[in-house]
Design an enzyme around this catalytic site. Structure first.
Site, PDB file in Angstrom:
ATOM      1  N   LYS A  72       0.808  -1.218   0.000  1.00  0.00           N
ATOM      2  CA  LYS A  72       0.000   0.000   0.000  1.00  0.00           C
ATOM      3  C   LYS A  72       0.844   1.273   0.000  1.00  0.00           C
ATOM      4  O   LYS A  72       0.383   2.332  -0.415  1.00  0.00           O
ATOM      5  CB  LYS A  72      -0.933   0.015   1.209  1.00  0.00           C
ATOM      6  CG  LYS A  72      -2.130  -0.926   1.040  1.00  0.00           C
ATOM      7  CD  LYS A  72      -3.087  -0.816   2.208  1.00  0.00           C
ATOM      8  CE  LYS A  72      -4.213  -1.810   2.123  1.00  0.00           C
ATOM      9  NZ  LYS A  72      -5.373  -1.348   1.349  1.00  0.00           N
ATOM     10  N   THR A  92      -3.713   1.325  -2.383  1.00  0.00           N
ATOM     11  CA  THR A  92      -4.229   2.661  -2.560  1.00  0.00           C
ATOM     12  C   THR A  92      -3.607   3.624  -1.552  1.00  0.00           C
ATOM     13  O   THR A  92      -3.621   3.361  -0.349  1.00  0.00           O
ATOM     14  CB  THR A  92      -5.765   2.663  -2.417  1.00  0.00           C
ATOM     15  OG1 THR A  92      -6.328   1.892  -3.458  1.00  0.00           O
ATOM     16  CG2 THR A  92      -6.343   4.069  -2.448  1.00  0.00           C
ATOM     17  N   ASN A 117     -11.878  -8.490   2.951  1.00  0.00           N
ATOM     18  CA  ASN A 117     -11.174  -7.416   3.648  1.00  0.00           C
ATOM     19  C   ASN A 117     -12.017  -6.161   3.761  1.00  0.00           C
ATOM     20  O   ASN A 117     -12.776  -5.822   2.868  1.00  0.00           O
ATOM     21  CB  ASN A 117      -9.836  -7.116   2.958  1.00  0.00           C
ATOM     22  CG  ASN A 117      -9.940  -6.017   1.920  1.00  0.00           C
ATOM     23  OD1 ASN A 117      -9.899  -4.826   2.264  1.00  0.00           O
ATOM     24  ND2 ASN A 117     -10.115  -6.396   0.658  1.00  0.00           N
ATOM     25  N   PHE A 121      -8.340   1.499   3.292  1.00  0.00           N
ATOM     26  CA  PHE A 121      -7.205   2.343   2.851  1.00  0.00           C
ATOM     27  C   PHE A 121      -6.276   2.725   4.008  1.00  0.00           C
ATOM     28  O   PHE A 121      -5.930   3.902   4.185  1.00  0.00           O
ATOM     29  CB  PHE A 121      -7.684   3.633   2.172  1.00  0.00           C
ATOM     30  CG  PHE A 121      -8.438   3.456   0.887  1.00  0.00           C
ATOM     31  CD1 PHE A 121      -8.460   2.251   0.208  1.00  0.00           C
ATOM     32  CD2 PHE A 121      -9.145   4.528   0.333  1.00  0.00           C
ATOM     33  CE1 PHE A 121      -9.149   2.099  -0.987  1.00  0.00           C
ATOM     34  CE2 PHE A 121      -9.837   4.386  -0.864  1.00  0.00           C
ATOM     35  CZ  PHE A 121      -9.851   3.174  -1.514  1.00  0.00           C
ATOM     36  N   SER A 182     -13.552   0.738  -4.083  1.00  0.00           N
ATOM     37  CA  SER A 182     -13.404  -0.022  -2.837  1.00  0.00           C
ATOM     38  C   SER A 182     -14.714   0.053  -2.071  1.00  0.00           C
ATOM     39  O   SER A 182     -15.324   1.123  -1.979  1.00  0.00           O
ATOM     40  CB  SER A 182     -12.288   0.570  -1.981  1.00  0.00           C
ATOM     41  OG  SER A 182     -12.413   0.087  -0.658  1.00  0.00           O
ATOM     42  N   ASN A 184     -14.873  -0.220   1.109  1.00  0.00           N
ATOM     43  CA  ASN A 184     -14.554   0.000   2.519  1.00  0.00           C
ATOM     44  C   ASN A 184     -14.390   1.449   2.942  1.00  0.00           C
ATOM     45  O   ASN A 184     -14.016   1.729   4.064  1.00  0.00           O
ATOM     46  CB  ASN A 184     -13.285  -0.792   2.874  1.00  0.00           C
ATOM     47  CG  ASN A 184     -13.482  -2.265   2.608  1.00  0.00           C
ATOM     48  OD1 ASN A 184     -14.528  -2.818   2.940  1.00  0.00           O
ATOM     49  ND2 ASN A 184     -12.499  -2.901   1.983  1.00  0.00           N
ATOM     50  N   THR A 185     -14.631   2.383   2.025  1.00  0.00           N
ATOM     51  CA  THR A 185     -14.658   3.802   2.367  1.00  0.00           C
ATOM     52  C   THR A 185     -16.081   4.268   2.105  1.00  0.00           C
ATOM     53  O   THR A 185     -16.535   4.232   0.956  1.00  0.00           O
ATOM     54  CB  THR A 185     -13.652   4.599   1.504  1.00  0.00           C
ATOM     55  OG1 THR A 185     -12.333   4.132   1.794  1.00  0.00           O
ATOM     56  CG2 THR A 185     -13.733   6.085   1.772  1.00  0.00           C
ATOM     57  N   LYS A 215     -10.450   2.067 -11.972  1.00  0.00           N
ATOM     58  CA  LYS A 215     -10.710   0.703 -11.473  1.00  0.00           C
ATOM     59  C   LYS A 215     -12.155   0.611 -11.011  1.00  0.00           C
ATOM     60  O   LYS A 215     -12.605   1.449 -10.228  1.00  0.00           O
ATOM     61  CB  LYS A 215      -9.755   0.391 -10.315  1.00  0.00           C
ATOM     62  CG  LYS A 215      -9.934  -1.033  -9.768  1.00  0.00           C
ATOM     63  CD  LYS A 215      -8.781  -1.415  -8.873  1.00  0.00           C
ATOM     64  CE  LYS A 215      -8.972  -2.799  -8.289  1.00  0.00           C
ATOM     65  NZ  LYS A 215      -7.852  -3.201  -7.422  1.00  0.00           N
ATOM     66  N   THR A 243     -11.707  -6.353 -11.869  1.00  0.00           N
ATOM     67  CA  THR A 243     -12.515  -5.626 -10.930  1.00  0.00           C
ATOM     68  C   THR A 243     -11.869  -5.548  -9.544  1.00  0.00           C
ATOM     69  O   THR A 243     -10.943  -6.283  -9.260  1.00  0.00           O
ATOM     70  CB  THR A 243     -13.885  -6.325 -10.695  1.00  0.00           C
ATOM     71  OG1 THR A 243     -13.646  -7.588 -10.056  1.00  0.00           O
ATOM     72  CG2 THR A 243     -14.654  -6.506 -11.970  1.00  0.00           C
ATOM     73  N   ASN A 244     -12.482  -4.706  -8.733  1.00  0.00           N
ATOM     74  CA  ASN A 244     -12.170  -4.669  -7.311  1.00  0.00           C
ATOM     75  C   ASN A 244     -12.909  -5.822  -6.619  1.00  0.00           C
ATOM     76  O   ASN A 244     -13.452  -6.695  -7.291  1.00  0.00           O
ATOM     77  CB  ASN A 244     -12.604  -3.309  -6.738  1.00  0.00           C
ATOM     78  CG  ASN A 244     -11.682  -2.859  -5.602  1.00  0.00           C
ATOM     79  OD1 ASN A 244     -11.374  -3.651  -4.711  1.00  0.00           O
ATOM     80  ND2 ASN A 244     -11.258  -1.611  -5.637  1.00  0.00           N
TER      81      ASN A 244
HETATM   82  C1  LIG Z   1      -6.357  -7.352   1.670  1.00  0.00           C
HETATM   83  C2  LIG Z   1      -6.723  -6.665   0.388  1.00  0.00           C
HETATM   84  C3  LIG Z   1      -6.530  -5.304   0.285  1.00  0.00           C
HETATM   85  C4  LIG Z   1      -6.868  -4.655  -0.915  1.00  0.00           C
HETATM   86  N1  LIG Z   1      -6.642  -3.317  -1.003  1.00  0.00           N
HETATM   87  C5  LIG Z   1      -6.910  -2.684  -2.168  1.00  0.00           C
HETATM   88  C6  LIG Z   1      -6.615  -1.315  -2.319  1.00  0.00           C
HETATM   89  O1  LIG Z   1      -6.072  -0.666  -1.426  1.00  0.00           O
HETATM   90  N2  LIG Z   1      -6.941  -0.728  -3.495  1.00  0.00           N
HETATM   91  C7  LIG Z   1      -7.515  -1.408  -4.544  1.00  0.00           C
HETATM   92  O2  LIG Z   1      -7.766  -0.829  -5.598  1.00  0.00           O
HETATM   93  N3  LIG Z   1      -7.790  -2.728  -4.430  1.00  0.00           N
HETATM   94  C8  LIG Z   1      -7.493  -3.371  -3.271  1.00  0.00           C
HETATM   95  N4  LIG Z   1      -7.762  -4.706  -3.165  1.00  0.00           N
HETATM   96  C9  LIG Z   1      -8.404  -5.402  -4.298  1.00  0.00           C
HETATM   97  C10 LIG Z   1      -7.382  -6.076  -5.201  1.00  0.00           C
HETATM   98  O3  LIG Z   1      -6.511  -5.141  -5.778  1.00  0.00           O
HETATM   99  C11 LIG Z   1      -8.074  -6.880  -6.325  1.00  0.00           C
HETATM  100  O4  LIG Z   1      -8.800  -5.985  -7.154  1.00  0.00           O
HETATM  101  C12 LIG Z   1      -9.048  -7.900  -5.770  1.00  0.00           C
HETATM  102  O5  LIG Z   1      -8.551  -8.508  -4.607  1.00  0.00           O
HETATM  103  C13 LIG Z   1      -9.360  -9.014  -6.799  1.00  0.00           C
HETATM  104  O6  LIG Z   1      -8.198  -9.763  -7.100  1.00  0.00           O
HETATM  105  P1  LIG Z   1      -7.895 -11.204  -6.421  1.00  0.00           P
HETATM  106  O7  LIG Z   1      -9.146 -12.025  -6.523  1.00  0.00           O
HETATM  107  O8  LIG Z   1      -6.736 -11.745  -7.198  1.00  0.00           O
HETATM  108  O9  LIG Z   1      -7.520 -10.918  -4.992  1.00  0.00           O
HETATM  109  C14 LIG Z   1      -7.420  -5.385  -1.991  1.00  0.00           C
HETATM  110  C15 LIG Z   1      -7.616  -6.759  -1.868  1.00  0.00           C
HETATM  111  C16 LIG Z   1      -7.262  -7.410  -0.706  1.00  0.00           C
HETATM  112  C17 LIG Z   1      -7.468  -8.896  -0.605  1.00  0.00           C
END
Ligand SMILES: Cc1cc2nc3c(=O)[nH]c(=O)nc-3n(C[C@H](O)[C@H](O)[C@H](O)COP(=O)(O)O)c2cc1C
Length: 351
Positions: A72, A92, A117, A121, A182, A184-185, A215, A243-244
């Site tokens: 991060k 982020t 999660n 941020f 996200s 979470n905000t 994104k 995707t997120n």
């Molecule tokens: C613990 C955790 C923290 C994450 N933090 C962010 C973040 O800060 N910003 C963001 O754009 N996506 C964040 N993501 C999302 C990932 O970048 C990704 O888009 C999402 O996990 C899907 O990919 P995956 O299935 O391979 O994990 C986070 C995911 C996880 C698991």
């Protein structure tokens, strides 16, 4: 490599966020020791000409990147090349440092090879990251910077936070990503509307010459996602990352009622939305796919749906550091097996 199964048993005894801190500490330490890093790069980094692409003015030796949220603060992105990643997205990052949501906020859904999660941020802020980048950027592998607004910034002032960040990193990173997806905000996803996106890319154009991508979340109808993505591209976005994480808690009986789900549970949802975007936008912009990618086969499925690049996060936790080499090796075989001379010929082949 070493036996990740044994290490995983130990790591999985720890609270998930603690385990992440242990991994981050190891990577940060390794980053400072070329004698450790260089042999690992030689071992894990797949540099097969068939996977090579030029994008955003940089060379991508392979298309598998680390998704945002793992590093991060940009504290150890150089070490990630030693895990085999062709590029890394840090962040982020928000303008000011912030603690994120109360703990516990990271959970394993072990049987489903997924994570959930609600980090919110947590990061050390743009000043810290920018200082890191002054020391370590540019780097051998391309670097994306994923930016977001502070929790305490009102929705009406959100544009100002993004403007601050475009300016702070105007000469750093090879591409920037606006994160308004996200879960979470509070209120962040409400910014996924056409008016905000138009204003956002207008500001981006005034503040930075870096390519800026958007994104998006998987929790929209394909039509809505397509409208937003098209608006962004017409307003100047250099690409879309889809995707997120998802807030579709019906995907698992074990899901918590907060935070976003990633990993295997997200795979098909993410693919379907990505495919819909690919159908309309392939050839018009650069598309990057994330969500449940854990194999060369899955990475190839995304590439054939229009992805120039893919990203991985959750599968790394379950499969360990050997995964990225495996994905890239399988991918090269699949591309070759289909008779292509370059991965670029396979992009969008299923559309
Ligand atoms: C613990 C955790 C923290 C994450 N933090 C962010 C973040 O800060 N910003 C963001 O754009 N996506 C964040 N993501 C999302 C990932 O970048 C990704 O888009 C999402 O996990 C899907 O990919 P995956 O299935 O391979 O994990 C986070 C995911 C996880 C698991």
């Amino acid at each position: 490599m070493f036996d990740y199964a044994t290490l995983k048993k130990l790591l999985f005894k720890l609270d998930p966020e603690k385990a992440h801190e242990v991994a981050a500490f190891a990577l940060k330490t390794a980053q400072q020791v070329p004698m450790v890093l260089n042999p690992l790069i030689r071992k894990n980094f797949v540099d097969d000409a068939i996977l090579y692409q030029e994008l955003f003015g940089r060379e991508f030796h392979n298309p598998v990147g680390l998704a945002a949220g793992f590093d991060k603060d940009g504290d150890f992105f150089k070490a990630l090349m030693a895990l085999g990643f062709g590029y890394t997205e840090i962040g982020t990052v928000t303008p000011k440092p912030q603690r994120g949501n109360p703990k516990p906020r990271l959970f394993r859904l072990i049987e489903e090879k997924s994570l959930q999660n609600a980090m919110g941020f947590n990061n050390k802020g743009s000043y810290h990251m920018s200082k890191n980048l002054q020391k370590h950027y540019p780097f051998a592998t391309p670097l994306g910077i994923n930016i977001g607004k502070n929790k305490t910034t009102a929705e009406n002032d959100a544009l100002g936070d993004y403007e601050t960040l475009f300016k702070a990193f105007s000469k750093q990173g090879d591409y920037h990503v606006v994160n308004i997806s996200s879960p979470n905000t509070p209120g962040l996803r409400d910014l996924q509307n056409e008016q905000f996106i138009k204003a956002l890319f207008k500001v981006a154009k005034e503040c930075t010459d870096r390519p800026v991508l958007l994104k998006i979340a998987p929790d929209m109808e394909a039509k809505q996602a397509l409208n937003l993505a098209t608006t962004a591209v017409e307003a100047g976005a250099a690409g879309i990352i889809a995707t997120n994480t998802t807030i579709d808690y019906s995907l698992s009986q074990n899901a918590k009622d907060t935070g976003g789900i990633s990993g295997a549970l997200l795979r098909d949802k993410s693919y379907e939305l990505f495919y819909a975007l690919g159908k309309e936008l392939h050839g018009k912009t650069t598309l990057i796919s994330a969500g449940g990618i854990d194999s060369g086969e899955e990475a190839y499925r995304r590439i054939k749906a229009g992805a120039s690049l893919v990203q991985v996060y959750s599968a790394l936790v379950y499969e360990g550091p050997g995964l990225i080499k495996k994905i890239n090796t399988e991918l090269a075989e699949l591309v070759r097996g289909d008779g292509y001379e370059s991965i670029t010929q396979a992009i969008g082949a299923d559309l």
